[in-house]
Design a protein around this motif. Structure first.
Motif, mmCIF file in Angstrom:
data_model
loop_
_atom_site.group_PDB
_atom_site.id
_atom_site.type_symbol
_atom_site.label_atom_id
_atom_site.label_comp_id
_atom_site.label_asym_id
_atom_site.label_seq_id
_atom_site.Cartn_x
_atom_site.Cartn_y
_atom_site.Cartn_z
ATOM 1 N N THR A 117 0.836 -1.203 0.000
ATOM 2 C CA THR A 117 0.000 0.000 0.000
ATOM 3 C C THR A 117 0.870 1.252 0.000
ATOM 4 O OG1 THR A 117 -1.471 -1.285 1.429
ATOM 5 C CG2 THR A 117 -2.037 1.044 1.098
ATOM 6 N N PRO A 118 1.184 1.782 -1.186
ATOM 7 C CA PRO A 118 2.001 2.997 -1.217
ATOM 8 C C PRO A 118 1.286 4.135 -0.482
ATOM 9 C CG PRO A 118 1.573 2.140 -3.445
ATOM 10 C CD PRO A 118 0.764 1.324 -2.508
ATOM 11 N N GLY A 119 2.058 4.879 0.283
ATOM 12 C CA GLY A 119 1.470 6.048 0.956
ATOM 13 C C GLY A 119 0.918 5.753 2.335
ATOM 14 N N LEU A 120 0.960 4.478 2.757
ATOM 15 C CA LEU A 120 0.458 4.150 4.098
ATOM 16 C C LEU A 120 1.606 4.329 5.101
ATOM 17 C CD1 LEU A 120 -2.120 3.000 5.516
ATOM 18 C CD2 LEU A 120 -1.052 0.749 5.347
ATOM 19 N N GLY A 121 1.485 5.352 5.947
ATOM 20 C CA GLY A 121 2.580 5.676 6.870
ATOM 21 C C GLY A 121 2.707 4.665 7.998
ATOM 22 N N GLN A 122 3.953 4.530 8.479
ATOM 23 C CA GLN A 122 4.246 3.560 9.537
ATOM 24 C C GLN A 122 4.902 4.287 10.706
ATOM 25 O OE1 GLN A 122 6.726 0.434 8.017
ATOM 26 N NE2 GLN A 122 6.096 -1.032 9.559
ATOM 27 N N THR A 123 4.555 3.919 11.920
ATOM 28 C CA THR A 123 5.168 4.557 13.082
ATOM 29 C C THR A 123 6.530 3.920 13.362
ATOM 30 O OG1 THR A 123 4.287 2.972 14.644
ATOM 31 C CG2 THR A 123 2.912 4.903 14.168
ATOM 32 N N LYS A 124 7.263 4.529 14.298
ATOM 33 C CA LYS A 124 8.584 3.992 14.646
ATOM 34 C C LYS A 124 8.485 2.556 15.115
ATOM 35 C CE LYS A 124 11.597 7.749 15.697
ATOM 36 N NZ LYS A 124 11.883 8.802 16.620
ATOM 37 N N LYS A 125 7.404 2.268 15.814
ATOM 38 C CA LYS A 125 7.281 0.911 16.348
ATOM 39 C C LYS A 125 6.720 -0.059 15.311
ATOM 40 C CE LYS A 125 7.132 1.997 21.162
ATOM 41 N NZ LYS A 125 6.323 2.240 22.328
ATOM 42 N N GLY A 126 6.436 0.440 14.108
ATOM 43 C CA GLY A 126 6.015 -0.460 13.041
ATOM 44 C C GLY A 126 4.508 -0.576 12.866
ATOM 45 N N TYR A 127 3.739 0.267 13.529
ATOM 46 C CA TYR A 127 2.280 0.192 13.367
ATOM 47 C C TYR A 127 1.812 1.251 12.369
ATOM 48 C CZ TYR A 127 2.854 -2.796 17.370
ATOM 49 O OH TYR A 127 3.269 -3.818 18.176
ATOM 50 N N ILE A 128 0.511 1.225 12.042
ATOM 51 C CA ILE A 128 0.011 2.196 11.060
ATOM 52 C C ILE A 128 -0.082 3.575 11.709
ATOM 53 C CG2 ILE A 128 -1.952 2.876 9.611
ATOM 54 C CD1 ILE A 128 -2.516 -0.022 9.040
ATOM 55 N N GLU A 129 0.433 4.549 10.993
ATOM 56 C CA GLU A 129 0.411 5.924 11.499
ATOM 57 C C GLU A 129 -0.979 6.526 11.243
ATOM 58 O OE1 GLU A 129 3.310 8.337 9.497
ATOM 59 O OE2 GLU A 129 2.711 10.138 10.608
ATOM 60 N N VAL A 130 -1.547 7.118 12.295
ATOM 61 C CA VAL A 130 -2.836 7.798 12.124
ATOM 62 C C VAL A 130 -2.717 9.237 12.647
ATOM 63 C CG1 VAL A 130 -4.357 5.773 12.242
ATOM 64 C CG2 VAL A 130 -3.641 6.886 14.365
ATOM 65 N N GLU A 131 -3.652 10.060 12.206
ATOM 66 C CA GLU A 131 -3.670 11.458 12.671
ATOM 67 C C GLU A 131 -3.757 11.448 14.194
ATOM 68 O OE1 GLU A 131 -6.467 15.403 11.958
ATOM 69 O OE2 GLU A 131 -7.308 13.416 11.666
#
Ligand SMILES: Cc1cc2nc3c(=O)[nH]c(=O)nc-3n(C[C@H](O)[C@H](O)[C@H](O)COP(=O)(O)OP(=O)(O)OC[C@H]3O[C@@H](n4cnc5c(N)ncnc54)[C@H](O)[C@@H]3O)c2cc1C
Ligand code: SF4
Lengths: 156, 484
Positions: B419-433
Motif C-alpha cells: 500500500t504505497p502512501g500508508l505511513g508507519q510509526t517507529k514501532k512499526g504500526y500504522i500511522e494515524v492522525e
C-alpha cells in the motif's frame, strides 16, 4: 605475554572502537527502516565519543604515567550470552541492532579481561581492566535497552 | 463438580445490610484442567440480583470514567435491580457491541471496577460479571431485535480484518446505511476472539452468534481473503469502487527470542499453538484429527495473558507437565491476576526468575529440552528498578518436548509493502492522525485496533471501530482529509 606499552594498549582499544564505528555506519547504509537507520547512525556517533575518550585517556596516562581509577564493573543481565549471532542487513530491526551491539560489547569486554589476566605488568593489567570495566558498562547499557524492549513487547 | 470462589466482604454505606461480592461459580480446577469447557459458569439470577443490589447508584458514578468506551454502568445495573435484563443489555449495547465477550475478557479490575466507589473500602461491584449475566440471559431466553439500518446511502466500505474492531465498525456503518464488506484472511470471522482466546475462556459459539447478527443485517463477510495478496487496498478503492477502507488487521506477527534451537520442530509461537488448538479444533481431538502432536511436557516462555492461555491449553491437550518460564519475578507477571491464579490452581508449574538459554533437539530435529538459567534481582538502577541478572553457573535443563514462545507480537509488513502512501510509526504500526479520527496518511483509508496501538484489549479495539465508523461517515459526507 610479550611486553606491551600502555600506548599500544590504547591504540588497540582505539582500533576496536573505530571498527565498531565503521560497523554501525555500514549497517546504517544498508538498513531500510528509517528508525533503525537513525539508531545505527546514533551508535556510530557514540563510538566516536569513545574514541575521543580514549584520546583523553592517552593524554592523561602519558602525562602522569598513572592509570585512572575505574568506575567499576557493571553486572550483566545475561542477554548477551544467549542471543544468537545476527547479521545486520536491509531487514535489520531495532531488536537485531541491540543484539549485534550486545555481542560486540561482550566480545570487547572479554578480550580486555583475557589480556589483563595474561599481563604481568601491573600497569598494563590495570589499563586492560579499566577498559574492560568501561565495556561492561556499555554492555549493560545495551542489555538494559534490550530488557526494556522485551518488557514492552511482553506486556502486550 | 463446581466450586464457588470465596470472596471478601464488601462494605456498603448507608447502614444497609452488608452483601458480600458474589463469587463466580467455576468448574473444579482438577476437572477443568482436562477439558475445554468454560471455566467460569456465570451468575444465577439470584446471584446477579444480590450483586446488583450492592451498587450504590452513585450520583457521580466513577465506574463509567474507568470504562474505555464509557458504558452507562450505573443505569444498566439499576435496570438489573428492577429485573429488566433486556433493557440492561440494550443500555450496554449503546456503547459496546459485544457484552457477552467483554463481560468475560475485559480486565475490569484495571478499569471500571478499579474506580468503583466500593473498591475504596472493600470489593467493588462485580461489573463484568453482571455484564456477562445480562448478555447470557438474552442468549438463553431470547428477546432483543436485530437492529435496523438507515436508508441505503449508496456508499461502499471495505473493512480489512474481522476482529472485534472490524465487527464493531461493520455494525455501526451498516446501521448508518452504508454497504459494508469485511475481508478476513482466515476461514472464520472474529479475529483473536476465535483464533487466540481459548474456548475455556470464551466459547466460540458466542462470537459466532454475533457474527450471524451482522450477516443478518446485511454485512458481507468474505473469508479466506488476504488483502495485500488477493487484492491490494488501492485495487479495492480504484477497481472495486469502495469509497473508504478501514484497516483493522491486528498485530499478530510473533516475536521470537533469538536463542539457538528456536527453529527445531516442536517450537511454536503462542499464536500458532493457540490457532491450531482453536481454529483447527485440536481441542476436540480425536473427533477432529489435526496436525498438533500430543506433547507430554510443554514449556511456555513468557508471562502475559497469551502465555497463560497457551499453557492452560497445553494442559488441556494432555500435557503431563506444563511450565511457565519467565525471566522476571511474580510481581512483574504482566498477565491478569485472575488468569495466573486459574493457571496455578489447574497445576501449571511456574519457573519464575528463569531465562531460556537454548532449545535442545534430538537427532530427528525435535525438541528434547529447554536449557535455562536462573536469574536474581540485581541492584536497583537509577529509576529504582531491580532488573533480573543471570546467576552464573546456574544453568539447568527442563525436559520438554515442546516450547511455546509467547513474548509478544508486532505488525505484519504485508499491507505496508503493498500500500504505497500508508505511513508507519517507529514501532512499526500504522500511522494515524490520532486514535480518535483513525485517519491514516492515505486519503480515504482509516485504521484502528491493535494495528495502530500495538497489542491491547478487545474493548479498546471495539472503541476504535466505533470511532472509525463515525469518522468514515463524516468523511463520506464532507470528503475532508488532514495533512501532516
Ligand atoms: C491469546 C490472546 C488472548 C487475549 N486475551 C485478551 C483478554 O482476555 N482480554 C482482552 O481485552 N484482550 C485480550 N487479548 C487482546 C485482544 O484480543 C486484541 O487486543 C483484540 O482482539 C484486537 O482486535 P483487532 O480487531 O484490532 O484485531 P484482531 O482481533 O487481531 O483481528 C484482526 C483480524 O484481521 C485479520 N487479518 C490480518 N491481516 C489481514 C489481511 N491482510 N487481510 C484480511 N484480513 C487480515 C486477522 O486474521 C484477524 O482475524 C488477547 C490476545 C491474544 C492473542
Ligand atoms: S461506582 Fe460502583 S457503586 Fe457507584 S454506580 Fe458505579 S458500580 Fe455502582
Amino acid at each position: 605475554m610479550e611486553e606491551i606499552t600502555l600506548r599500544e594498549i590504547i591504540d588497540y582499544a582505539r582500533i576496536n572502537e573505530e571498527n565498531a564505528k565503521r560497523f554501525y555506519s555500514e549497517a546504517a547504509e544498508k538498513a531500510s527502516a528509517e528508525n533503525v537507520r537513525a539508531y545505527l547512525k546514533h551508535l556510530a556517533k557514540e563510538e566516536q565519543k569513545h574514541i575521543d575518550h580514549l584520546n583523553e585517556l592517552e593524554k592523561k596516562v602519558d602525562k602522569s604515567g598513572k592509570i585512572p581509577k575505574s568506575h567499576g564493573v557493571a553486572k550483566p543481565l545475561g542477554y548477551a550470552d544467549y542471543v544468537g549471532k545476527v547479521r545486520l542487513d536491509e531487514t535489520a530491526s531495532y531488536q537485531d541492532v541491540l543484539k549485534a551491539a550486545m555481542a560486540k560489547e561482550k566480545e570487547a569486554f572479554e578480550s580486555y579481561r583475557k589480556y589483563a589476566a595474561l599481563s604481568d605488568d601491573e600497569k598494563a593489567k590495570a589499563l586492560f581492566l579499566l577498559l574492560a570495566d568501561e565495556e561492561s558498562r556499555h554492555l549493560r547499557g545495551f542489555e538494559d535497552k534490550y530488557d526494556d524492549f522485551m518488557r514492552e513487547i511482553e506486556n502486550n | 463438580m463446581t466450586e464457588e470462589k470465596k470472596e471478601g466482604q464488601a462494605g456498603q454505606g448507608g447502614g444497609k445490610p452488608k452483601v458480600p461480592r458474589q463469587g463466580m461459580p467455576e468448574q473444579d480446577p482438577h476437572v477443568r484442567a482436562r477439558n475445554f469447557d468454560e471455566v467460569t459458569l456465570g451468575y444465577t439470577e439470584e446471584q446477579a440480583l444480590l450483586e446488583a443490589s450492592r451498587c450504590l447508584q452513585c450520583k457521580k458514578p466513577f465506574c463509567t470514567t474507568g470504562c474505555p468506551v464509557g458504558i452507562d454502568i450505573k443505569s444498566f445495573i439499576g435496570l438489573i435491580q428492577s429485573k429488566d435484563y433486556l433493557a440492561a443489555l440494550a443500555k450496554i449495547k449503546e456503547s459496546s457491541l459485544l457484552p457477552a465477550v467483554c463481560g468475560r475478557v475485559c480486565p475490569q479490575e484495571m478499569q471500571c471496577e478499579k474506580v468503583c466507589i466500593l473498591s475504596k473500602k472493600g470489593d467493588s461491584v462485580a461489573i463484568g460479571r453482571l455484564e456477562r449475566f445480562v448478555a447470557d440471559f438474552q442468549a438463553k431466553h431470547g428477546g432483543g431485535q436485530i437492529p435496523k439500518a438507515a436508508a441505503p446511502t449508496g456508499k461502499k466500505i471495505a473493512i480489512v480484518g474481522a476482529g472485534p474492531s472490524g465487527l464493531t465498525a461493520a455494525f455501526d456503518l451498516t446501521v448508518m446505511g452504508h454497504k459494508v464488506t469485511v475481508f478476513e484472511a482466515l476461514h472464520k470471522a472474529g479475529g483473536v476472539l476465535v483464533y487466540g482466546i481459548p474456548e475455556f475462556r470464551l466459547p466460540k459459539a458466542i462470537v459466532e452468534r454475533e457474527v450471524k447478527v451482522l450477516e443478518q443485517m446485511g454485512v458481507e463477510i468474505k473469508l479466506n481473503y488476504v488483502i495485500g495478496k488477493i487484492k491490494t487496498i488501492d485495487q479495492l478503492m480504484e477497481e472495486d469502487g469502495f469509497d473508504a477502507v478501514y484497516i483493522c488487521n491486528g498485530a499478530g506477527l510473533p516475536w521470537f527470542m533469538g536463542i539457538p534451537g528456536e527453529n527445531l520442530n516442536g517450537v511454536y509461537s503462542a499464536n500458532e499453538f493457540l490457532t491450531r488448538s482453536n481454529l483447527m479444533k485440536a481441542f476436540q481431538f480425536p473427533e477432529f484429527d489435526t496436525p498438533i502432536k500430543r506433547f507430554k511436557n510443554v514449556a511456555v516462555v513468557g508471562g502475559g495473558n497469551v502465555a497463560m492461555d497457551a499453557v492452560r491449553t497445553a494442559l488441556r491437550l494432555g500435557a503431563d507437565n506444563a511450565y511457565i518460564v519467565y525471566r522476571r519475578s511474580q510481581d512483574e507477571l504482566p498477565a491478569r491476576h485472575e488468569e495466573v491464579e486459574h493457571a496455578m490452581h489447574e497445576g501449571v508449574k511456574f519457573k519464575l526468575l528463569t531465562a531460556p538459554v537454548k532449545v535442545l533437539g534430538n537427532e530427528q530435529g525435535w525438541v528434547k529440552g529447554l536449557e535455562c538459567i536462573e536469574m536474581e534481582l540485581g541492584e536497583p538502577d537509577d529509576s529504582g528498578r531491580r532488573r533480573p541478572v543471570a546467576k552464573p553457573g546456574s544453568e539447568f535443563t527442563l525436559e520438554v518436548d515442546a516450547v511455546v514462545v509467547s513474548i509478544g507480537t508486532s505488525s505484519n509488513p504485508l499491507l505496508f509493502q503493498t500500500t504505497p502512501g500508508l505511513g508507519q510509526t517507529k514501532k512499526g504500526y500504522i500511522e494515524v492522525e490520532n486514535e480518535q479520527t483513525c485517519r491514516t496518511t492515505k486519503k480515504g483509508v482509516f485504521a484502528g485496533g491493535d494495528i495502530v496501538t500495538g497489542s491491547a484489549t478487545v474493548i479498546l479495539a471495539m472503541g476504535a471501530g466505533r470511532s472509525a465508523a463515525k469518522n468514515i461517515d463524516q468523511y463520506l459526507k464532507t470528503g475532508e482529509w488532514w495533512s501532516k
